[in-house]
Design a protein around this motif. Sequence first.
Motif, PDB file in Angstrom:
ATOM      1  N   HIS A 106       1.070  -5.882   8.420  1.00 35.79           N
ATOM      2  CA  HIS A 106       0.921  -5.271   7.196  1.00 35.79           C
ATOM      3  C   HIS A 106       1.268  -3.832   7.290  1.00 35.79           C
ATOM      4  O   HIS A 106       1.688  -3.186   7.982  1.00 35.79           O
ATOM      5  CB  HIS A 106      -0.394  -5.894   7.790  1.00 35.79           C
ATOM      6  CG  HIS A 106      -0.432  -6.769   7.487  1.00 35.79           C
ATOM      7  ND1 HIS A 106      -1.031  -8.324   8.502  1.00 35.79           N
ATOM      8  CD2 HIS A 106      -0.883  -7.829   6.752  1.00 35.79           C
ATOM      9  CE1 HIS A 106      -1.419  -9.352   8.203  1.00 35.79           C
ATOM     10  NE2 HIS A 106      -1.196  -9.045   6.638  1.00 35.79           N
ATOM     11  N   VAL A 107       1.214  -3.977   6.248  1.00 33.55           N
ATOM     12  CA  VAL A 107       1.518  -2.262   5.932  1.00 33.55           C
ATOM     13  C   VAL A 107       0.260  -0.927   6.479  1.00 33.55           C
ATOM     14  O   VAL A 107       0.836   0.276   7.662  1.00 33.55           O
ATOM     15  CB  VAL A 107       1.240  -1.684   4.529  1.00 33.55           C
ATOM     16  CG1 VAL A 107       1.455  -0.615   4.247  1.00 33.55           C
ATOM     17  CG2 VAL A 107       2.352  -2.095   3.342  1.00 33.55           C
ATOM     18  N   SER A 154       5.007   3.672   1.942  1.00 33.22           N
ATOM     19  CA  SER A 154       5.383   3.349   0.872  1.00 33.22           C
ATOM     20  C   SER A 154       6.660   3.419  -0.065  1.00 33.22           C
ATOM     21  O   SER A 154       7.318   2.283  -0.222  1.00 33.22           O
ATOM     22  CB  SER A 154       4.087   3.019  -0.907  1.00 33.22           C
ATOM     23  OG  SER A 154       2.834   2.061  -0.031  1.00 33.22           O
ATOM     24  N   LEU A 199       9.100   2.078   2.490  1.00 33.54           N
ATOM     25  CA  LEU A 199       9.551   0.578   2.934  1.00 33.54           C
ATOM     26  C   LEU A 199      10.313   0.302   1.416  1.00 33.54           C
ATOM     27  O   LEU A 199      10.167  -0.764   1.103  1.00 33.54           O
ATOM     28  CB  LEU A 199       7.900   0.223   2.489  1.00 33.54           C
ATOM     29  CG  LEU A 199       7.555   0.333   4.007  1.00 33.54           C
ATOM     30  CD1 LEU A 199       5.441   0.176   3.972  1.00 33.54           C
ATOM     31  CD2 LEU A 199       7.890  -0.779   5.096  1.00 33.54           C
ATOM     32  N   GLN A 200       9.939   0.857  -0.259  1.00 35.26           N
ATOM     33  CA  GLN A 200      10.292   0.320  -1.096  1.00 35.26           C
ATOM     34  C   GLN A 200      12.151   0.422  -1.272  1.00 35.26           C
ATOM     35  O   GLN A 200      12.243  -0.317  -1.224  1.00 35.26           O
ATOM     36  CB  GLN A 200      10.168   1.152  -2.524  1.00 35.26           C
ATOM     37  CG  GLN A 200      10.487   0.913  -3.785  1.00 35.26           C
ATOM     38  CD  GLN A 200       9.855   2.205  -4.991  1.00 35.26           C
ATOM     39  OE1 GLN A 200       9.392   2.641  -4.608  1.00 35.26           O
ATOM     40  NE2 GLN A 200      11.005   1.571  -5.722  1.00 35.26           N
ATOM     41  N   ARG A 224      13.198  -1.702   0.754  1.00 39.82           N
ATOM     42  CA  ARG A 224      13.747  -3.405  -0.047  1.00 39.82           C
ATOM     43  C   ARG A 224      14.480  -3.544  -1.318  1.00 39.82           C
ATOM     44  O   ARG A 224      15.348  -4.478  -1.192  1.00 39.82           O
ATOM     45  CB  ARG A 224      12.126  -3.499  -0.437  1.00 39.82           C
ATOM     46  CG  ARG A 224      10.831  -3.671  -0.245  1.00 39.82           C
ATOM     47  CD  ARG A 224       9.428  -4.559  -0.713  1.00 39.82           C
ATOM     48  NE  ARG A 224       9.984  -3.956  -1.854  1.00 39.82           N
ATOM     49  CZ  ARG A 224       8.410  -3.145  -2.112  1.00 39.82           C
ATOM     50  NH1 ARG A 224       7.949  -2.699  -0.409  1.00 39.82           N
ATOM     51  NH2 ARG A 224       8.613  -2.095  -3.158  1.00 39.82           N
ATOM     52  N   ALA A 242       8.866  -7.773   1.666  1.00 38.15           N
ATOM     53  CA  ALA A 242       7.863  -8.249   1.444  1.00 38.15           C
ATOM     54  C   ALA A 242       7.037  -8.750   0.966  1.00 38.15           C
ATOM     55  O   ALA A 242       7.732 -10.338   0.170  1.00 38.15           O
ATOM     56  CB  ALA A 242       6.935  -6.598   0.129  1.00 38.15           C
ATOM     57  N   ARG A 291       3.231 -11.519  -0.005  1.00 39.58           N
ATOM     58  CA  ARG A 291       1.567 -10.926   0.077  1.00 39.58           C
ATOM     59  C   ARG A 291       1.087 -11.985   0.976  1.00 39.58           C
ATOM     60  O   ARG A 291       1.633 -13.195   1.018  1.00 39.58           O
ATOM     61  CB  ARG A 291       1.202 -11.398  -1.533  1.00 39.58           C
ATOM     62  CG  ARG A 291       0.361 -11.195  -2.378  1.00 39.58           C
ATOM     63  CD  ARG A 291      -0.177  -9.687  -2.246  1.00 39.58           C
ATOM     64  NE  ARG A 291      -0.134  -8.801  -3.350  1.00 39.58           N
ATOM     65  CZ  ARG A 291      -0.603  -7.594  -3.247  1.00 39.58           C
ATOM     66  NH1 ARG A 291      -1.466  -7.315  -2.625  1.00 39.58           N
ATOM     67  NH2 ARG A 291       0.240  -6.658  -3.971  1.00 39.58           N
ATOM     68  N   VAL A 301      -0.052  -6.492   1.977  1.00 39.76           N
ATOM     69  CA  VAL A 301       1.338  -7.385   2.412  1.00 39.76           C
ATOM     70  C   VAL A 301       1.622  -6.949   3.771  1.00 39.76           C
ATOM     71  O   VAL A 301       1.566  -6.206   4.038  1.00 39.76           O
ATOM     72  CB  VAL A 301       2.108  -5.865   1.034  1.00 39.76           C
ATOM     73  CG1 VAL A 301       3.055  -6.554   1.475  1.00 39.76           C
ATOM     74  CG2 VAL A 301       1.544  -5.866   0.448  1.00 39.76           C
ATOM     75  N   TYR A 337       5.089  -7.169   5.641  1.00 37.63           N
ATOM     76  CA  TYR A 337       6.784  -6.763   6.051  1.00 37.63           C
ATOM     77  C   TYR A 337       7.511  -8.114   7.007  1.00 37.63           C
ATOM     78  O   TYR A 337       7.007  -7.436   8.186  1.00 37.63           O
ATOM     79  CB  TYR A 337       6.859  -5.342   5.804  1.00 37.63           C
ATOM     80  CG  TYR A 337       6.623  -4.872   4.721  1.00 37.63           C
ATOM     81  CD1 TYR A 337       7.762  -4.417   3.547  1.00 37.63           C
ATOM     82  CD2 TYR A 337       5.490  -4.512   3.506  1.00 37.63           C
ATOM     83  CE1 TYR A 337       7.573  -4.080   2.726  1.00 37.63           C
ATOM     84  CE2 TYR A 337       5.204  -4.106   2.723  1.00 37.63           C
ATOM     85  CZ  TYR A 337       6.234  -3.869   1.998  1.00 37.63           C
ATOM     86  OH  TYR A 337       6.176  -2.586   0.537  1.00 37.63           O
TER      87      TYR A 337
END
Length: 98
Positions: free
Chosen positions: A35-36, A51, A54-55, A58, A65, A67, A72, A74
């Motif tokens: 998890h984050v 974040s 991570l973006q 992604r 990611a 839910r 969230v 990962y």
Amino acid sequence: MDSTSKQIDCSQKLKVLADETRLAVLKLLMNGPKHVGEMNAILGLEQSLLSHHLQVLRQAKFVIAQRDGKAVLYHLASEVQVTTDKALNLGCCVLLFN
């Protein structure tokens, strides 16, 4: 995909990984989904900075990611394989963590 396209794809992947935080995230995820909040506690980063990284991961298709309630989760993308010697096979090259 021809060899020139593969080289460009590989160089793009390596550019994404030219950041120690993104490498640290991948290394964490080698041991399983996180998890984050878990990653943030381990890495000690501001949430907005984590974040952002991570973006980028992604978009480069290194992580996915998912839910999980309000959180969230990962995990490494299927294109990124963890080898038996704890290295990441990126398809174009193998990244070994010491």
